[in-house]
Design a protein around this motif. Sequence first.
Motif, short mmCIF file in Angstrom:
data_model
loop_
_atom_site.label_atom_id
_atom_site.label_comp_id
_atom_site.label_asym_id
_atom_site.label_seq_id
_atom_site.Cartn_x
_atom_site.Cartn_y
_atom_site.Cartn_z
N LEU A 392 0.83 -1.21 0.00
CA LEU A 392 0.00 0.00 0.00
C LEU A 392 0.87 1.26 0.00
O LEU A 392 0.56 2.23 -0.70
CB LEU A 392 -0.94 -0.01 1.21
N GLU A 393 1.93 1.26 0.78
CA GLU A 393 2.85 2.41 0.80
C GLU A 393 3.44 2.62 -0.59
O GLU A 393 3.57 3.76 -1.05
CB GLU A 393 3.98 2.17 1.81
N GLY A 398 2.74 5.34 -6.66
CA GLY A 398 2.60 4.91 -8.04
C GLY A 398 3.46 3.72 -8.39
O GLY A 398 3.65 3.41 -9.57
N ILE A 399 3.97 3.03 -7.40
CA ILE A 399 4.82 1.85 -7.63
C ILE A 399 3.92 0.63 -7.65
O ILE A 399 3.33 0.27 -6.63
CB ILE A 399 5.89 1.74 -6.54
N GLU A 403 9.71 -4.50 -8.85
CA GLU A 403 10.86 -4.21 -9.70
C GLU A 403 11.02 -2.71 -9.98
O GLU A 403 12.06 -2.28 -10.48
CB GLU A 403 10.74 -4.95 -11.03
N ASP A 404 9.99 -1.92 -9.63
CA ASP A 404 10.06 -0.49 -9.89
C ASP A 404 10.92 0.26 -8.88
O ASP A 404 11.14 1.46 -9.02
CB ASP A 404 8.65 0.12 -9.90
N LEU A 405 11.36 -0.43 -7.82
CA LEU A 405 12.20 0.19 -6.80
C LEU A 405 13.52 -0.56 -6.66
O LEU A 405 13.61 -1.74 -6.99
CB LEU A 405 11.49 0.20 -5.44
N LYS A 406 14.51 0.12 -6.13
CA LYS A 406 15.80 -0.50 -5.85
C LYS A 406 15.80 -0.90 -4.38
O LYS A 406 15.80 -0.06 -3.49
CB LYS A 406 16.93 0.48 -6.14
N TRP A 407 15.80 -2.21 -4.12
CA TRP A 407 15.70 -2.74 -2.76
C TRP A 407 17.05 -3.25 -2.27
O TRP A 407 17.84 -3.77 -3.05
CB TRP A 407 14.70 -3.90 -2.71
N LEU A 408 17.25 -3.12 -0.97
CA LEU A 408 18.40 -3.80 -0.37
C LEU A 408 18.19 -5.31 -0.44
O LEU A 408 19.09 -6.05 -0.82
CB LEU A 408 18.57 -3.34 1.09
N ALA A 434 -0.77 -4.95 -10.20
CA ALA A 434 -0.62 -3.66 -10.87
C ALA A 434 -1.67 -2.67 -10.40
O ALA A 434 -2.16 -1.86 -11.16
CB ALA A 434 -0.68 -3.85 -12.39
N GLY A 435 -2.04 -2.73 -9.12
CA GLY A 435 -3.12 -1.91 -8.61
C GLY A 435 -2.74 -0.46 -8.42
O GLY A 435 -1.60 -0.11 -8.13
N THR A 436 -3.72 0.41 -8.59
CA THR A 436 -3.57 1.84 -8.33
C THR A 436 -4.30 2.16 -7.03
O THR A 436 -5.42 1.70 -6.81
CB THR A 436 -4.18 2.66 -9.48
#
Length: 886
Positions: A392-393, A398-399, A403-408, A434-436
């Motif tokens: 949810l965060e 808009g993520i 894969e849209d973020l760079k994670w540790l 792919a929820g908005t």
Amino acid sequence: MEPAWNDLPIAPLLPAIASALSDGGALVLQAETGAGKTTAVPAYLASQLPSASIPGKIIVLQPRRLAAVAAAHRVSALLGDEPGGVAGYRVRGAVKAGPRTRVEFVTQAVFLRMIQDDPFAQDIGLVIFDEFHERTTTADLALTFALEARETRTDLSILVMSATMDTATVAAYLGCPEMSAPGRAWPVEVRYQPPLPGEYVEATAARAIEAALEVSKGDVLAFLPGMREIRRVAGFLADRGIGGRSSSSGRSSSGSRSSSASHKGSDGSDAIEVLLLHGSMALEEQRALISPEPGWLRRVVLATNVAETSLTVPGVAAVVDAGQSRYMGWHPRSGLNRLETGMVSVAEAEQRRGRAGRLGPGLCIRCWDEKTSLPASRGPEISRSGLATLVLECAARGIRQPEDLKWLDPPPPQAWKAGAALLADLGLTDGLSAGTITAAGRKVLSLGLDPRPGAALVLAAGWEESATAGPGQTGKAAASGNQATVHTTILASAVIGERDPDDFGGDGDFCSRLLRVLDGPGNERTKAILDEAGRLANRLGLGHFEPTLARQAVEQAGDLLAPGFPDRLARLLPDGTLEFRSGRRARAVAQLPLSDWILALDVNAGDPLGTIRQGAAVTTESAMKALDPGSGWVTELEWKGLKAAAFERLKAGAFLLKERRLDSPGREVLAGSVRERLIREGLSWLPWSEASTAFLARLRYAARLGRIGKSGPGGKPGVTGQASMPESSGDEPWADAALVLLLGDALAPYLNMKNPVLDEAAFLNALEGMLEPDTLRALNRAAPAFVETPGGRRRRPVYPPTGPARLAMRIQEAFGLAQVPQICGRPLVVELLSPADRPIQVTDDLASFWKNTYPTVRTELKRRYPKHYWPEDPLTAEPTKDLRPR
């Protein structure tokens, strides 16, 4: 006058740390216990580094409220200031900050709200992640968001600190240098005291505490996995005359000392006080314990892991480590959390040991055998917990995909999908992976609640997005909900947010718990719950919380919360267990309300049965309504032999909501059900006949001898359709497991829409249809279904799983046959029968039989079967299938 931090071991490194963090720098700092990183680093940076180097506030993240508040007090003292001056704090339920505040200690959850409200962190110059070794999901997500902001803002600095963490991995993630700082820890003697045979860990810990009191002079800090163990140890100590009744804090509600008992130690001390320290205590109770007034009694502090890091319990000279840690894991099959208790990791054990050496030489007694192997660390929480809040965060930014973020450490795909599916059920996003995020989802985030109670509260309040709300705004409350039910849901949400240490009683009825909060004493915990309820009411635009209104709808609490907890709704089964929509079952371990449906608010996935400690009654109507958003129509078949009855059913997981009978299921549905049944039951239920059984035997025999295999002539697949021949073990490529997969596709064209769905002829056609035409022809040539004997009769060979093929025929049919026929290039074993079809001879050497054995048996056969033909020379005789040649 020299700055106070000059006395700390980290002091020589402070200029280098400041230099590394100036102008948008990043650093990973590994500082040993007692180095002073939590206090000296923020104090130095705030007072010595100009705002041009760090433009904005210094935000220090702590894993717990108590740690944030305690650290703010220590930094303020170091600066000769009061909390709320240069250093302040912001935690749930308490804020102390002012216009001069440059360093703000916050919890990880508070920082998430800050960076969600301002994704570029415009008012922040430096983010410090303290005690990062704990690797909570919130900390990992906060670091991910901070790094994303830093990629846009080149002047944002990041510092990650811990005494025990994998600095190289974090430094590589941030692309920054590492630095190490020595600590100031007094030597700690480590002793091992494992449990006696059959002894519970609580009894072992109590013995260790008594030993620590005898040989040490200060207070004793004992680490235990949870409240249940803490209470049991307190009971064992009371039985030994230590501490009498335990107290949750250093004072009772009236401010007096808690009860104590006399106990003579080796140092001549006499009175000892047993205190409890855990995360479910109110903040003021925790602060009172770590800030005792002068002249208090010698103390035994029974603590959970809340005391492992970030704070110092004063006066501690000895630590007792029970060796266990309790942590939350996620159970993928049920979608429920599972509270797990396991041995501490090496990192946890070292953190606990270090608590004994903060003020002087110390003692650590470990309640396990020295030879016990411990895991190096617990690992990141993101890899073992439910991720609905995290998803949810991310959706709020808009993520839509991890894969849209760079994670540790990236979130596990299955947990991400499960969290996304739950959010869609709750109406907080408009889709799955792919929820908005929806308006309701943004409102839940603004409330600072877990998605489940948040969704229920938003629905109860009748909240709608304002038509004028812009991007990032959450709208306003429509205030259309019934006031009593809204205030009851507010109270329930506040209570859910506070961990329950069972201080209110032992029954498992959540509604009773709500009444105990409303009717209970004005202690710190009740005050914290009511303060949280007031905060939520204010966020919803209701002004303030009304306890009298909440009381009116307490009995409806389960119905009101159900829309936010569809995965926690459990149906009572005849055997007394309760079933969730995942199909997982649980048993009650407390007295739950009597109801066909229960909302399980305190549930552990367990194995094989889960456990429910607290729940609320839910009406059938409310349960059906809550389950409906996550339901869907499916067509299912019920089988009886080879007959299938088709039903269209509205289901929410394991729960059947509606159904209707269908005349015909449709070919795709029928084929899918057959595939599932094949996987579930194997091959035995299919309409095997002599012909189909023989075909499979021929196929396996020819494959075993290499005449056909996984590929047909020319290297083309030997099986039809898109499915390739599955790999199988040994020399048998057509084993049952492989056939189950192949037949799933091969049977589809031969299924009958009316019963029975498959007959013997159709099944044989399907078996043959598995093979390409060239492969089938090769099989028929190499291993024929029938062999015509010299006497003119068609006989079916036997193709065994081992050894050569066999062919049975009457001896008269073989007259004139000098050699046995060949199959797959190998001689058949011929079984020669009498006219009564009794075995005479089994051989693969007919020439030897005619020459050596036949003359011997001919006389007896002629006597026994005088009407039949028994020539003297079988090799020149005419074969026959009748009494005599024609």
